[in-house]
Design an enzyme around this catalytic site. Structure first.
Site, PDB file in Angstrom:
ATOM      1  N   HIS A 199       0.848  -1.192   0.000  1.00  0.00           N
ATOM      2  CA  HIS A 199       0.000   0.000   0.000  1.00  0.00           C
ATOM      3  C   HIS A 199       0.885   1.244   0.000  1.00  0.00           C
ATOM      4  O   HIS A 199       1.949   1.267   0.623  1.00  0.00           O
ATOM      5  CB  HIS A 199      -0.905   0.005   1.227  1.00  0.00           C
ATOM      6  CG  HIS A 199      -2.027  -0.970   1.114  1.00  0.00           C
ATOM      7  ND1 HIS A 199      -3.017  -0.831   0.193  1.00  0.00           N
ATOM      8  CD2 HIS A 199      -2.303  -2.109   1.788  1.00  0.00           C
ATOM      9  CE1 HIS A 199      -3.871  -1.829   0.314  1.00  0.00           C
ATOM     10  NE2 HIS A 199      -3.454  -2.622   1.271  1.00  0.00           N
TER      11      HIS A 199
ATOM     12  N   ARG B  78      -5.947 -10.710  -4.734  1.00  0.00           N
ATOM     13  CA  ARG B  78      -7.154 -10.022  -4.271  1.00  0.00           C
ATOM     14  C   ARG B  78      -7.830  -9.340  -5.448  1.00  0.00           C
ATOM     15  O   ARG B  78      -7.174  -8.706  -6.283  1.00  0.00           O
ATOM     16  CB  ARG B  78      -6.841  -8.983  -3.188  1.00  0.00           C
ATOM     17  CG  ARG B  78      -8.118  -8.281  -2.693  1.00  0.00           C
ATOM     18  CD  ARG B  78      -7.883  -7.437  -1.453  1.00  0.00           C
ATOM     19  NE  ARG B  78      -7.199  -6.194  -1.736  1.00  0.00           N
ATOM     20  CZ  ARG B  78      -7.525  -5.016  -1.185  1.00  0.00           C
ATOM     21  NH1 ARG B  78      -8.533  -4.936  -0.331  1.00  0.00           N
ATOM     22  NH2 ARG B  78      -6.828  -3.937  -1.456  1.00  0.00           N
TER      23      ARG B  78
ATOM     24  N   GLU C 260     -15.791  -5.354   4.769  1.00  0.00           N
ATOM     25  CA  GLU C 260     -15.087  -4.109   5.050  1.00  0.00           C
ATOM     26  C   GLU C 260     -15.970  -2.881   5.201  1.00  0.00           C
ATOM     27  O   GLU C 260     -15.465  -1.814   5.548  1.00  0.00           O
ATOM     28  CB  GLU C 260     -14.027  -3.843   3.969  1.00  0.00           C
ATOM     29  CG  GLU C 260     -14.523  -4.008   2.551  1.00  0.00           C
ATOM     30  CD  GLU C 260     -13.382  -4.062   1.544  1.00  0.00           C
ATOM     31  OE1 GLU C 260     -12.337  -3.446   1.797  1.00  0.00           O
ATOM     32  OE2 GLU C 260     -13.537  -4.714   0.508  1.00  0.00           O
TER      33      GLU C 260
ATOM     34  N   ASP D  89     -11.545   0.549   5.317  1.00  0.00           N
ATOM     35  CA  ASP D  89     -12.770   1.046   4.695  1.00  0.00           C
ATOM     36  C   ASP D  89     -13.933   1.095   5.678  1.00  0.00           C
ATOM     37  O   ASP D  89     -14.831   1.928   5.540  1.00  0.00           O
ATOM     38  CB  ASP D  89     -13.120   0.192   3.477  1.00  0.00           C
ATOM     39  CG  ASP D  89     -12.240   0.536   2.286  1.00  0.00           C
ATOM     40  OD1 ASP D  89     -12.391   1.639   1.754  1.00  0.00           O
ATOM     41  OD2 ASP D  89     -11.387  -0.280   1.915  1.00  0.00           O
TER      42      ASP D  89
ATOM     43  N   ARG E 201      -5.155  -4.682   8.724  1.00  0.00           N
ATOM     44  CA  ARG E 201      -4.818  -3.458   9.467  1.00  0.00           C
ATOM     45  C   ARG E 201      -3.881  -2.574   8.659  1.00  0.00           C
ATOM     46  O   ARG E 201      -3.071  -3.042   7.868  1.00  0.00           O
ATOM     47  CB  ARG E 201      -4.134  -3.812  10.793  1.00  0.00           C
ATOM     48  CG  ARG E 201      -5.033  -4.564  11.775  1.00  0.00           C
ATOM     49  CD  ARG E 201      -4.293  -4.828  13.092  1.00  0.00           C
ATOM     50  NE  ARG E 201      -5.157  -5.482  14.052  1.00  0.00           N
ATOM     51  CZ  ARG E 201      -6.025  -4.851  14.837  1.00  0.00           C
ATOM     52  NH1 ARG E 201      -6.135  -3.545  14.760  1.00  0.00           N
ATOM     53  NH2 ARG E 201      -6.775  -5.514  15.691  1.00  0.00           N
TER      54      ARG E 201
ATOM     55  N   ARG F 212      -9.534   5.957  -1.720  1.00  0.00           N
ATOM     56  CA  ARG F 212      -9.134   4.850  -0.868  1.00  0.00           C
ATOM     57  C   ARG F 212      -8.870   5.357   0.545  1.00  0.00           C
ATOM     58  O   ARG F 212      -8.614   6.541   0.767  1.00  0.00           O
ATOM     59  CB  ARG F 212      -7.880   4.179  -1.432  1.00  0.00           C
ATOM     60  CG  ARG F 212      -8.162   3.379  -2.681  1.00  0.00           C
ATOM     61  CD  ARG F 212      -6.941   2.588  -3.095  1.00  0.00           C
ATOM     62  NE  ARG F 212      -7.292   1.646  -4.143  1.00  0.00           N
ATOM     63  CZ  ARG F 212      -7.846   0.458  -3.936  1.00  0.00           C
ATOM     64  NH1 ARG F 212      -8.113   0.070  -2.717  1.00  0.00           N
ATOM     65  NH2 ARG F 212      -8.134  -0.335  -4.934  1.00  0.00           N
TER      66      ARG F 212
END
Length: 882
Positions: A141, A396, A506, A543, A581, A713
């Site tokens: 990320h 994913r 989420e 999220d 997390r 995001r």
């Protein structure tokens, strides 16, 4: 700097700061260094409470000539990174990775002793650790703001600090180390700290592999060696050779949710890179073993394997080296698109493990246990943890992409419109097709490019990549059919369901329904035949907090886990919870030990997956000593949660949380979703619009490029609020919930009781306290003053700051403290020390944002770069970005 800080940390900050000052003076002259010191002095005055000092700082910064803006931002950014190096060095030296209140440092030896005193037998301790499956999932990320080339220099600077500290009796060594330190800091100063291009997903994967090569490759066997010694003391036996309590997986190159840059081709390349890198690392081990295992004495099994040769271990290792070399050459040929004509390759963990185990058993059988338990045991431990692929790669994808495949397919086959079917119709169709022996997808099906890419991903799953694949995660999952669709696509493309499938819940609504969805899924006989008695479920923290606010999301996550544990127990299924997390409190971040022990009882039970994201990978695993401590902390927490689980919350506490979460949720939604001024305020006061130009990661900042703030995001959403120090996503709504309850009779007493007796609530308060300490509403007010000129937006800003002040007071009342972080002084001191270096970056960022807007985004290249440096520097100073 505060005198309370440890002497070595204070000294190292001074050493690094002085060296940076000399470097800048050599480059820009002593006058420029004096200017930096003036700015720092004004910032310190402003922090001392002098209003005049704050205004003087702003006035001074606004008078700076344009040519000085970039070097000034670079100077403060560089110092903050050097301060982080000093702190990281301190933590590694004194085995502190996370900050705890006095008396709660997790130490594995003490925990083993405590477990024995609680009635757990030595055998139970060994079995629990041997069967423990903690998987740390490294993700890419976009929160790592520091370039890899600078990270390498910073690691070398850390080595210099070690050399200086250990050479007190050898002044010539200290002189050499200081010279090297000056050189490295000069290199860092003369290196562009901002990437010119976004990293590709393959670049991100290479960065992840580099963490394994440079840190974990050494830390993993060291961790197991320490664990062996502790178990020998506590239980009288070693950890089994093939046990791997901590393992590693990755999303780098596999996470395609909202990232069009992650394609099937990229995933295949990353899988092959993992095979190549693993073979290359094992070859280094094997060459060392071949050099060291020169013994002749062996058992009969080894003699039968290699014959009557003078050096049997070397003979066996020579054969293994040839196969590992062939594996490396095969992977390289595949990456280059060439055919491979070499010998047999290593395809499974056991093909690598078995020859090494034969050497180990032979050495033990002939009484050479000391040799067997040396470097050979280290290699065996690495094979147990890293296998032949270094990490397992998760994939994913968003549920809507799979539904799109089914919609196109049912349309082209004249079966109807899949999206219009009820959930029961979808399940019946999918289960029937899963049982069918005929293919559903036509051989020459002409589908959309998006559907073709989705199917190509399943072809990667179907290909033979050994043990390289982990779990297939479905984001935005909401129904059993979302899982069945993935199973069907695996079966259609590859002939089998080749990976475990985990739905990711989420949003607040999805979390509330998670137990029911899994209950209905596990009740389907056709699914149970595929999945067996194991089910993985992922809980989304980022999220859900963005959707509902931090307090409501945290409670929904807790209740979802409780429901999932109950459902899986009822169905006789082993549940593994996967915690998604982030690094910040607003995304479920915080100390790992406290976070795990605050989960519902029964939700860990020896099995756990958790993401390690962005810059947190470097902070926790970037150096061997730090990585060793991080693994100990995870092992401690999971062992304690499994053997000594926390108590279940009292019914009245649950009622309290329902009320608090409901109040907080309504307050959060009332601002973020319902106030018409909120979105314009967010865009006006934060650097959200400029974030897209900061080349942090391979993934776009928005899920959809045509949407508004709701499509952002969670990472850039939180990054933007962090930059202005308002930290809004992590606290908005909580103040109203706490304040309203405390105003009622007995409210404060019950909240304090929950604080002291319920780990979930106590941990939530700890994270909130840390967050409030890092926030600064006066800085947020300056951004507003500089960037906002509409009265309605200014009024909203004042209301938000008033909410923050109210929460600040309430939290101190709940904690019974006069100031924040009284019981965690290291965090408080670290924030105080950094503030005079972060404050100028805030002032400069606000100024540069205004200039950028005045110029309609057409400011000079130097000013644009300076703006990006302010973002990087603030992120470094606060030590978490998104």
């Amino acid at each position: 700097m505060s005198h309370d800080l440890h002497e070595s940390l204070r000294d190292n900050v001074r050493i690094l700061g002085d060296s940076l000052g000399r470097t800048i003076a050599d480059d820009l002259g002593p006058g420029f260094v004096a200017r930096i010191e003036t700015i720092r002095g004004l910032a310190k005055r402003g922090r001392s409470g002098e209003q005049a000092g704050q205004q003087e700082l702003i006035d001074y910064l606004r008078r700076l000539p344009e040519k000085d803006l970039l070097p000034v931002t670079r100077a403060f950014n560089q110092f903050l990174n050097l301060a982080n190096i000093a702190e990281q060095h301190y933590r590694a030296r004194f085995r502190r990775v996370e900050d705890y209140k006095p008396g709660v440092q997790p130490v594995l030896g003490e925990l083993l002793e405590r477990a024995r005193n609680e009635g757990h037998s030595p055998r139970k301790l060994v079995e629990t650790l041997a069967n423990m499956r903690v998987e740390l999932v490294l993700t890419a990320h976009p929160t790592e703001v520091i370039r890899r080339t600078l990270i390498q220099k910073y690691d070398a600077i850390d080595d210099c600090l070690t050399a200086i500290e250990s050479s007190s009796e050898y002044p010539e060594r200290a002189t050499r180390a200081r010279g090297r330190l000056e050189e490295l800091i000069s290199q860092a100063w003369h290196t562009d700290e901002i990437r010119h291009d976004r990293p590709t997903p393959v670049d991100e994967a290479k960065w992840g592999f580099a963490v394994i090569e440079n840190s974990l490759w050494q830390a993993v066997p060291d961790f197991h060696r320490d664990l062996d010694n502790l178990l020998l003391d506590a239980a009288g036996e070693r950890l089994p050779l093939d046990a791997a309590p901590i393992r590693y997986a990755s999303w780098m190159g596999g996470d395609r949710d909202g990232n069009p840059n992650v394609t099937a081709k990229v995933t295949r390349e990353v899988l092959l890179l993992g095979r190549w890198m693993a073979a290359d690392l094992y070859l280094r081990d094997l060459e060392q073993l071949k050099t060291e295992l020169s013994m002749w004495n062996t058992n009969s099994a080894m003699r039968a394997e290699v014959g009557n040769v003078a050096e049997p271990y070397r003979e066996l290792l020579k054969r293994l080296v040839a196969r590992v070399e062939a594996t490396r050459d095969w992977a390289k040929a595949q990456l280059d698109g060439r055919s491979f004509e070499g010998g047999p390759i290593i395809e499974t963990r056991d093909q690598l493990y078995a020859p090494l185990l034969a050497c180990y058993r032979s050495l033990c059988d002939v009484g050479l246990d000391t040799i067997a338990n040396g470097v050979l045991l280290d290699t065996l431990r690495r094979v147990a943890v890293f296998g032949v692929t270094l990490t397992k790669l998760d994939l994913r994808q968003e549920a809507g992409r799979h539904a799109q495949v089914m919609e196109e397919l049912t349309h082209d086959l004249n079966l109807g419109n899949y999206r219009e079917w009820s959930e029961e119709q979808r399940q019946a169709f999918l289960l029937n097709e899963l049982e069918s022996s005929r293919p559903l997808i036509p051989r020459r099906w002409e589908c959309s490019a998006e559907t073709r890419e989705t199917l190509d991903t399943f072809r990667v799953v179907a290909a033979e990549y050994g043990e390289a694949l982990g779990t297939y995660i479905i984001s935005m999952a909401g129904q059993p059919s979302d899982v069945l669709t993935v199973a069907l696509l695996m079966k259609e493309v590859g002939g089998r369901v080749g990976m475990p499938i985990a739905p990711l819940f989420e949003t607040l609504d999805d979390l509330n329904r998670a137990g029911d969805v899994i209950d209905r899924l596990l009740a389907l006989p056709g699914y149970r035949q595929l999945a067996g008695d194991r089910q993985e479920v992922m809980i989304g923290y980022s999220d859900s907090a963005k959707d509902a606010g931090q307090l409501a999301a945290a409670w929904a996550q807790y209740r979802a886990q409780e429901a999932l544990v109950d459902v899986c127990e009822r169905h006789g299924v082993n549940l593994t919870l996967f915690h998604g997390r982030g690094g910040t409190v607003g995304r479920g971040g915080g100390p790992s030990h406290a976070a795990i022990l605050s989960q519902p009882p029964g939700s860990v039970n020896g099995s756990l997956r958790v993401t390690e994201q962005g810059e947190m990978i470097r902070f926790k695993f970037g150096q061997p000593d730090i990585a060793l401590r991080s693994m100990e902390i995870y092992t401690c927490a999971v062992l304690e949660a499994s053997l000594l689980p926390p108590p279940r919350p009292k019914p009245e506490w649950r009622e309290e949380m329902d009320r608090l979460a409901d109040t907080a949720h309504k307050a959060y939604v009332g601002v973020v979703r319902q106030d018409p001024d909120f979105v314009p305020y967010f865009r006006a006061v934060t650097p959200e619009g400029a974030l897209g130009r900061l080349p942090l990661g391979s993934r776009p900042t928005k899920r959809r490029q045509d949407g508004g703030v709701e499509t952002l995001r969670a990472i850039p959403w939180i990054f933007a609020w962090t930059q202005i120090r308002l930290m809004l996503p992590a606290w908005l709504g909580t103040g109203e919930a706490f304040a309203n309850r405390i105003e009622e009779p007995g409210g404060l007493d019950v909240i304090q009781q929950m604080r002291d007796q319920w780990p979930f609530f106590g941990t939530y308060l700890d994270m909130l306290e840390m967050l409030l300490a890092k926030a600064d509403v006066e800085i947020a007010a300056y951004y507003e003053h500089r960037l906002v000129d509409e009265p309605s937006l200014e009024a909203l800003g004042e209301r938000l700051r008033e909410r923050f002040r109210r929460l600040h007071k309430v939290v101190l009342d709940v904690l019974e403290q006069d100031e924040l972080l009284e019981k965690t002084p290291l965090i408080r001191q670290a924030i105080e020390v950094r503030n005079p270096y972060i404050d100028p970056l805030h002032g400069l960022q606000a100024e540069l944002l205004q200039r950028n807007r005045d110029a309609d985004g057409a400011i000079s290249a130097d000013l644009s770069r300076a703006l990006m440096v302010t973002m990087a520097g603030i992120a470094a100073g606060l030590r978490n970005t998104g």
